[in-house]
Scaffold this motif. Structure first.
Motif, short mmCIF file in Angstrom:
data_model
loop_
_atom_site.label_atom_id
_atom_site.label_comp_id
_atom_site.label_asym_id
_atom_site.label_seq_id
_atom_site.Cartn_x
_atom_site.Cartn_y
_atom_site.Cartn_z
N ALA A 85 -4.11 32.75 3.65
CA ALA A 85 -3.23 33.49 2.74
C ALA A 85 -3.91 34.77 2.27
N LEU A 86 -5.20 34.68 1.96
CA LEU A 86 -5.92 35.85 1.48
C LEU A 86 -6.08 36.88 2.60
N ILE A 87 -6.37 36.39 3.80
CA ILE A 87 -6.50 37.30 4.95
C ILE A 87 -5.18 38.04 5.14
N GLU A 88 -4.09 37.33 4.93
CA GLU A 88 -2.80 37.97 5.13
C GLU A 88 -2.54 39.02 4.05
N ARG A 89 -2.87 38.69 2.81
CA ARG A 89 -2.66 39.64 1.72
C ARG A 89 -3.53 40.88 1.89
N ASP A 90 -4.78 40.66 2.28
CA ASP A 90 -5.75 41.76 2.26
C ASP A 90 -6.68 41.63 3.47
N PRO A 91 -6.15 41.95 4.66
CA PRO A 91 -6.94 41.68 5.88
C PRO A 91 -8.29 42.40 5.90
N GLN A 92 -8.36 43.58 5.33
CA GLN A 92 -9.62 44.33 5.39
C GLN A 92 -10.49 44.16 4.15
N ASN A 93 -10.07 43.28 3.24
CA ASN A 93 -10.83 43.04 2.02
C ASN A 93 -10.99 44.30 1.17
N ARG A 94 -9.93 45.07 1.04
CA ARG A 94 -10.02 46.29 0.25
C ARG A 94 -10.00 45.99 -1.24
N TRP A 95 -9.43 44.85 -1.62
CA TRP A 95 -9.37 44.53 -3.05
C TRP A 95 -10.58 43.72 -3.50
N LEU A 96 -11.35 43.23 -2.53
CA LEU A 96 -12.63 42.59 -2.81
C LEU A 96 -12.50 41.24 -3.51
N ALA A 97 -11.55 40.46 -3.08
CA ALA A 97 -11.42 39.10 -3.60
C ALA A 97 -12.33 38.14 -2.83
N ARG A 98 -13.17 38.66 -1.96
CA ARG A 98 -14.16 37.84 -1.27
C ARG A 98 -15.35 38.71 -0.91
#
Lengths: 838, 487
Positions: free
Chosen positions: A617-630
């Motif tokens: 789900a997180l990959i789908e929301r933010d595939p490139q990790n621009r929001w930095l939730a990981r």
């Protein structure tokens, strides 16, 4: 194939859904000019209605407020604030008449419905204007109010969390200790942690264990070697000229200076000043001059038939554009020929910046890879030897002077040609005698020796002595590295705008200066490179600090807060978290441009410490990790892969600095590219295992074992990161990796030879800094047993595998077992996790 | 590939897809849509083209560029000018060279003596094309060729001119033609790259032209689109062979182990990059089989080998590379760039030019015939030519015939094309009576690029990539499709 087709169809269907969703998306409310409107104007209108005056149509421009709100001679207002229906802009965009509609159909730049609605809303909301964000000086953003503040460790986290809360996302938990120490070690030294270091960190229960680890790594001499790489890419550093001929240069003392500057934590403002203008500092030291080698790392074209001045202009353009890209994050190249289409950089601005670099005595002629001005960087032994040779030349020359006094009698103080018999000597002998003995070149000395060979043995012998010493001095001198550096001529060269960037089409004269749309040079700053450098690092400069912190962020997270690290202009990407970028930029300047402190700030944040484990789900929301939730997770650069393999195999040589080395490379690569002109002479012994940063970089054919590297031809501030099968072939088959696997196997077999499970576990830990799971251990141990059976049946194959690489093999180990574990170690080195910093 | 390997590979894939579909769900699917260079499709290594491409039906499904590095002399080979022969030894009339810039080797062209072509020309075929007797084999296929005699360029030195021709800019760093094609149209083969480069040089040539890797670079496009250079040796791809002592079966086992552990990681971390990694390693395994199969000429009939001439079985020769080009396009490689150096005859028109023609003439013509007899020429475009022409006036001493040479000449040169929807047996454009300047139907290198892209089904103005804030394209801001060349 069936699965393939099915997936493609599903993907297609899914794509349609995404498009439908996009179309229905609500427009931003209220519309923000710099975020929403300016990019549309820039993309679709600036080409003809932007900063480039010559390309401008109908005298209309949208890059300035005055231009956009102009009313033309017939009283037609392009934009009427608050009234989109009365605005000519909207009428023309929506027009169905192909002769009337904007942008003209032939440009193929038509606006879509959403963009038109956005422009309408913006005008109806009063059409507020603003500058492009990067041209405003950054200021500390307000502290965000957060729902769950307890997660934050520093200001980075506050801004990240604020963004996550807006997206209704939660940060990920902290990564475990093993993952953290591997991540930190790779990021700060480019090397994996040793098993002992992992164990110590895991058992360290003190509250500041993490911070102490960070400090230890920042103090490691390997820190400078790791940090240097990205700057070498920006500095287009190489060990040869490039182009035809591709002569070898000796710029490596500059590279050593760079590593040292990082290790000593030279403040970034000083780092800037030294590299751009060290020679102009009062009483400049040798080291300060050496630092300006940065500017001279450009390619040199020695191709026959090249016009020297054209070359020289190329070099100055390269320095100008490198400075623009490395510090300002702006692309100046377009403005060589015309005003920039999107950014407020005029052709005048370009040549004003160019003028700073246009004052060196470099002529552009020839392909000398040590063309002056240079600084000699000799070791003390080399200097001593030079002095001794100078002395010997003097002595030998003096004895010849004495002999010639007697041989060619003439009045006191008169030159040799005053001797009666001079006119009868052959012309070349006359020419040779006209030069003082100490200054005669070997050819002239030889001419004289030949002439007097039969009738003056002692004179001939003295000439031969002198010739030998001079030749020895010349060959010694060639071994002393000369670094090309900067120097301004007293007599300044004039600078002109060059029509279409052509060296032979000078137009109006310009003086050195900074782009008019940016703050002026600081008061009292000299109008030379020193002034330029001071301006770059002045607190008023809106770009430098942002551009630099963004690049360090990119180094740690794999992607900048501004993804287009190379372009902070109007066409660059807007930052994913503008508040965070500005907060970091302000902190960086306030800290006194302290680079280690900046790194420390980033890696000690809770943001950085998150696990990189994600959910679909997180990959789908933010595939490139621009929001930095990981946490960050990306494939390491190829040089780091090599260094980690060498370290895991226990092969890595400790020596830092010095001339570049030639490690393993398949035969014939240089020869094939240069038609035999350049022969690759592979080194042996420790030189095979030096850190990658010391590898000889031939500009026209880069070392083959690296991939996805910058070309080192022009300034590069963002390295590509792709995955091709050729990369897999490299890390599976290159002798570097096979030998590292063999040595890693040797290491663990020396520690435990009994059962594969233990050896596998130890090898795994050396590469990945963690214990394998039961399942992983099972797969690898089964492999070890299987290969051992196979190699037992074919011992010749085992011997052939174990003969890979030049390091000595431990012959006490059973070959079948050793070879089997070599393959298993090869598997480990090629795991996705081993190739990835996570 | 042996059947066992095939089966295992299939199993690995099926297992992978099974899990990927269940475990990854939407994430896996969205990565399919995601073509940013950061993640590739996990399903196959076939890189898809851009949506909406080709813009229109392609006439040329595959392209072979026989690039003649160093600038062949149009004056000797194709551009027949009887008047140049008549004026041999006379100074260049001012009206032909006024204000023109030449390389520093010539400096000012004033007073230079004209040099007539060293060998006779004849007309050939039904089309009556003029071709020099230096190129008997090309002359034999003249009715298949489309000669563009009005080519001209902006650059006067090799590297910038080749860079301009292949990438649209004189300064290195832009994507080249092949990279644009791979980016726009994708890759149609699972086993080989979309864009392959091979280089050769005539034996004994004294010229020092170097093959820079930016001649096949991807510039600012992701590096997966760059040309893969096959080396002219027994090991055409670097690091292709397993380490000594490691069998193909062992490698298969290694990859299965790696994939098994990577799949565990994928389930745990959900990073689609891991799926890419698995596919990437599988592709490397397939290339280890497909490349040796590609270079195995044992199934080529002698009659076919004979078309390419005596050097065809010698790796690293132009003849070998021409045959390899045909084998590559048969295996769905989209763009093959064969580069041959040694045309830079500054002082060797009467000596090295003969070697150069001998080494390239028969293989070039042989490739055309081979493609034609296989029915491949219709949808394969072949292009033959260099980066500029050579001066109709002499470089060197007119009395010293052995050292006659010609300097760089950007103002006119000849390129020919064949197949791929261009007109057959056709000549377009004309230079003046001394082959100095184009006087009719000029074709700039940007126009040539636009035309090549057009044949591949691409509108050159619409295939763009945003970099440093600007939309770049192969033809920069220029270029027009030369419709007259099209069948």
């Amino acid at each position: 194939m069936f699965a393939f087709a099915k997936q493609r169809r599903t993907a297609h269907w899914w794509g349609v859904c995404v498009l439908v969703l996009l179309a229905a998306r609500a427009l931003p409310n209220p519309v923000q000019f710099s975020r929403d409107v300016r990019p549309i104007l820039s993309d679709h209108c600036f080409q003809c209605h932007g900063p480039d005056e010559k390309a401008r149509k109908a005298k209309l421009r949208f890059d300035t407020e005055v231009g956009a709100f102009r009313t033309d001679s017939q009283g037609i207002a392009v934009i009427v604030r608050g009234k989109s229906t009365e605005s000519e802009l909207i009428r023309r965009i929506e027009s169905s008449d192909p002769d009337d509609v904007m942008p003209p159909p032939k440009t193929k730049h038509a606006l879509n419905a959403e963009q038109i609605r956005l422009l309408r809303n913006w005008i109806d909301e009063g059409a507020p204007w603003g500058k492009h964000w990067t041209f405003e000086t950054p200021s500390t953003p307000p502290r965000p109010s957060l729902e769950t503040a307890s997660w934050s460790r520093n200001g980075i986290d506050e801004q990240v969390l604020s963004r996550l809360e807006r997206e209704e996302l939660k940060p990920s938990p902290e990564a475990n200790r093993a993952a953290l120490i591997r991540r930190l070690s790779l990021d700060l030294t480019g090397l994996p942690p040793r098993p002992g270091e992992v164990a110590a960190f895991q058992s360290d229960e003190s509250p500041d264990a993490f911070e102490r680890l960070v400090d230890r790594l920042l103090a490691s001499p390997h820190y400078g070697e790791r940090m240097a790489w990205d700057w070498l890419d920006a500095a287009r550093y190489a060990d040869s000229n490039g182009y035809q001929g591709d002569g070898e240069r000796t710029m490596w003392p500059w590279r050593d200076w760079l590593v040292k500057a990082f290790n000593q934590n030279m403040p970034f403002d000083q780092f800037t000043i030294w590299q751009l203008a060290g020679d102009l500092l009062p009483n400049a030291t040798q080291e300060q001059k050496l630092a300006t080698g940065f500017c001279r790392n450009h390619m040199i074209n020695g191709e026959g038939g090249r016009i020297a001045e054209e070359n020289r202009i190329d070099y100055v353009m390269d320095m100008t554009e490198t400075t623009g890209a490395a510090w300002l994050g702006l692309t100046f190249t377009c403005a060589r020929c015309h005003d920039h289409k999107f950014d407020p950089i005029t052709q005048q601005d370009y040549y004003r910046l160019f003028a700073f670099f246009n004052r060196t005595p470099v002529t552009g002629g020839g392909g000398d890879p040590q063309s002056k001005p240079v600084v000699e960087v000799a070791t003390s032994a080399q200097t001593q030897k030079s002095r001794g040779l100078d002395e010997r030349v003097k002595t030998e020359a003096q004895s010849i002077v004495k002999m010639e006094q007697q041989m060619f009698p003439r009045p006191e103080g008169q030159p040799l040609k005053a001797w009666d018999g001079f006119a009868e000597l052959p012309k070349e002998v006359q020419e040779a005698l006209a030069v003082k003995p100490a200054q005669r070149n070997p050819a002239r000395l030889e001419t004289l020796a030949t002439h007097w060979k039969t009738n003056d043995v002692s004179y001939t012998a003295a000439l031969d002595h002198l010739r030998n010493v001079i030749e020895e001095r010349t060959s010694h001198s060639r071994t002393i590295p000369r670094v090309m550096v900067m120097e301004d001529m007293a007599d300044r060269r004039e600078t002109f705008v060059l029509f279409k960037g052509l060296y032979d089409k000078p137009r109006e004269k310009v003086e050195a200066g900074v782009p008019a749309s940016l703050p002026p040079l600081p008061p009292n700053a000299p109008t030379n490179r020193l002034g330029l450098a001071l301006w770059l690092v002045s607190p008023e400069n809106p770009l430098t600090a942002r551009v630099i912190v963004n690049r360090y962020w990119q180094q740690f997270f794999g992607i900048g807060l501004v993804k287009t690290a190379e372009d902070f202009g109007a066409q660059g990407e807007k930052p994913s978290n503008p508040e965070l970028l500005d907060w970091l930029a302000v902190q960086f300047v306030r800290s006194g441009w302290n680079v280690k402190q900046l790194c420390r700030l980033i890696v000690t944040s809770a943001t950085y410490r998150q696990t990189s484990r994600a959910t679909p789900a997180l990959i789908e929301r933010d595939p490139q990790n621009r929001w930095l939730a990981r946490g960050p997770r990306f494939r390491m650069p190829s040089w780091m892969l090599r260094d980690t393999a060498l370290a895991a195999g226990g092969l890595l040589a400790d020596k830092g600095g010095g001339p570049p080395v030639n490690p393993y490379q398949p035969a014939g690569v240089w020869e094939e590219t240069t038609f035999g002109g350049k022969k690759y002479r592979q080194d042996h012994g420790d030189a095979l295992y030096r850190r990658s940063v010391y590898t000889f970089w031939r500009r026209i054919v880069a070392p083959t074992l690296f991939f996805d590297t910058a070309s080192r031809q022009t300034c590069t501030v963002k390295q590509p990161r792709t995955n091709t099968p050729l990369h897999a072939l490299t890390t599976l088959n290159d002798v570097t990796y096979v030998e590292a696997a063999r040595c890693l196997a040797e290491r663990v077999l020396a520690e435990t030879d009994s059962i594969p499970e233990e050896a596998v576990e130890r090898a795994f830990q050396r590469v990945l800094a963690r214990r394998p799971s039961e399942r992983e251990k099972e797969i690898l141990s089964r492999a070890a047993r299987r290969y051992e059976t196979e190699f037992s049946a074919d011992s010749a194959a085992a011997d052939r595998l174990l003969a890979m690489g030049e390091s000595k093999r431990n012959r006490l180990l059973a070959p079948a077992r050793h070879a089997a574990l070599t393959l298993v170690c090869g598997e480990i080195l090629n795991l996705d996790e081993a190739l990835t910093k996570e | 590939m042996n059947p066992l390997d095939d089966h295992r590979l299939h199993l690995t894939r099926r297992e992978f897809f099974g899990r990927a579909a269940a475990g990854l769900g939407i994430a896996g699917l969205s990565s399919l849509l995601h073509r940013d260079g950061l993640a590739a499709t996990p399903v196959s290594n076939r890189i898809p083209g851009l949506p909406g491409l080709p813009h229109f039906a392609a006439k040329a499904r595959r392209i072979i560029y026989l690039f003649q590095n160093g600038a062949p002399t149009h004056v000797e080979l194709f551009d027949y000018k009887p008047r140049l022969k008549e004026l041999h030894g006379e100074p260049v009339p001012d009206s032909y060279i006024g204000g023109k810039r030449f390389s520093t080797m010539t400096g000012k062209a004033d007073g230079k003596l004209l040099l007539g072509p060293i060998e006779p020309f004849q007309q050939h075929g039904k089309s009556g094309a003029w071709v020099s007797s230096l190129l008997p084999h090309m002359a034999g296929v003249a009715d298949e060729l489309c000669f563009v005699k009005g080519m001209h360029t902006d650059a006067v030195n090799h590297a910038p001119a080749i860079s301009l021709l292949l990438s649209g800019g004189q300064i290195p760093g832009r994507p080249t033609l092949g990279a644009w094609l791979a980016y726009g149209l994708g890759c149609e083969t699972d086993n080989l790259p979309a864009f392959v480069v091979m280089t050769s040089v005539s034996k004994g040539t004294t010229c020092g032209q170097i093959f820079y890797d930016f001649y096949w670079g991807s510039g600012f496009l992701p590096s997966r689109y760059q040309g893969v250079k096959f080396r002219g040796s027994s090991d055409p791809v670097l690091y292709l062979n397993n380490p000594d002592g490691v069998s193909r079966r062992m490698r298969r086992e290694m990859l299965d182990d790696i994939a098994a552990i990577n799949e565990l990681k994928l389930q745990d971390f959900a990073d689609p990059e891991i799926a890419t990694r698995i596919a990437q390693y599988e592709m490397s395994f397939r290339m280890q089989a497909s490349v040796p199969e590609l270079t195995d000429l044992s199934q080529e009939p002698q009659s076919v080998l004979d078309l390419y001439g005596p050097a065809v079985k010698e790796p690293g020769t132009f003849a070998y590379n021409c045959l390899m080009a045909r084998r590559l396009i048969e295996r769905d490689v989209r763009f093959v760039q064969v580069m041959h150096a040694g045309w830079d005859q500054h002082n060797s028109i009467t000596t090295e030019l003969y070697t150069q023609c001998r080494d390239t003439d028969q293989p070039s013509a042989g490739l055309i015939m081979d493609l034609e007899q296989r029915g491949l020429l219709d949808d394969t475009l072949v292009i033959w030519g260099g980066e500029f022409g050579r001066t109709p006036f002499i470089q060197g001493d007119i009395k010293d015939r052995k050292r006659w040479g010609r300097d760089h000449h950007p103002y006119a040169f000849t390129v020919w094309m064949a197949g791929g929807g261009v007109r057959r047996g056709f000549t377009y454009g004309e230079t003046d009576d001394l082959a100095m300047n184009v006087v009719k139907d000029p074709v700039h290198v940007h126009d040539l690029q636009a035309t090549i892209l057009n044949q591949a089904g691409i509108d050159h103005e619409r295939l763009t990539f945003k970099f440093q804030g600007r939309n770049f394209r192969l033809t920069d801001v220029h270029g027009q499709v030369v419709k007259e060349l099209l069948a």
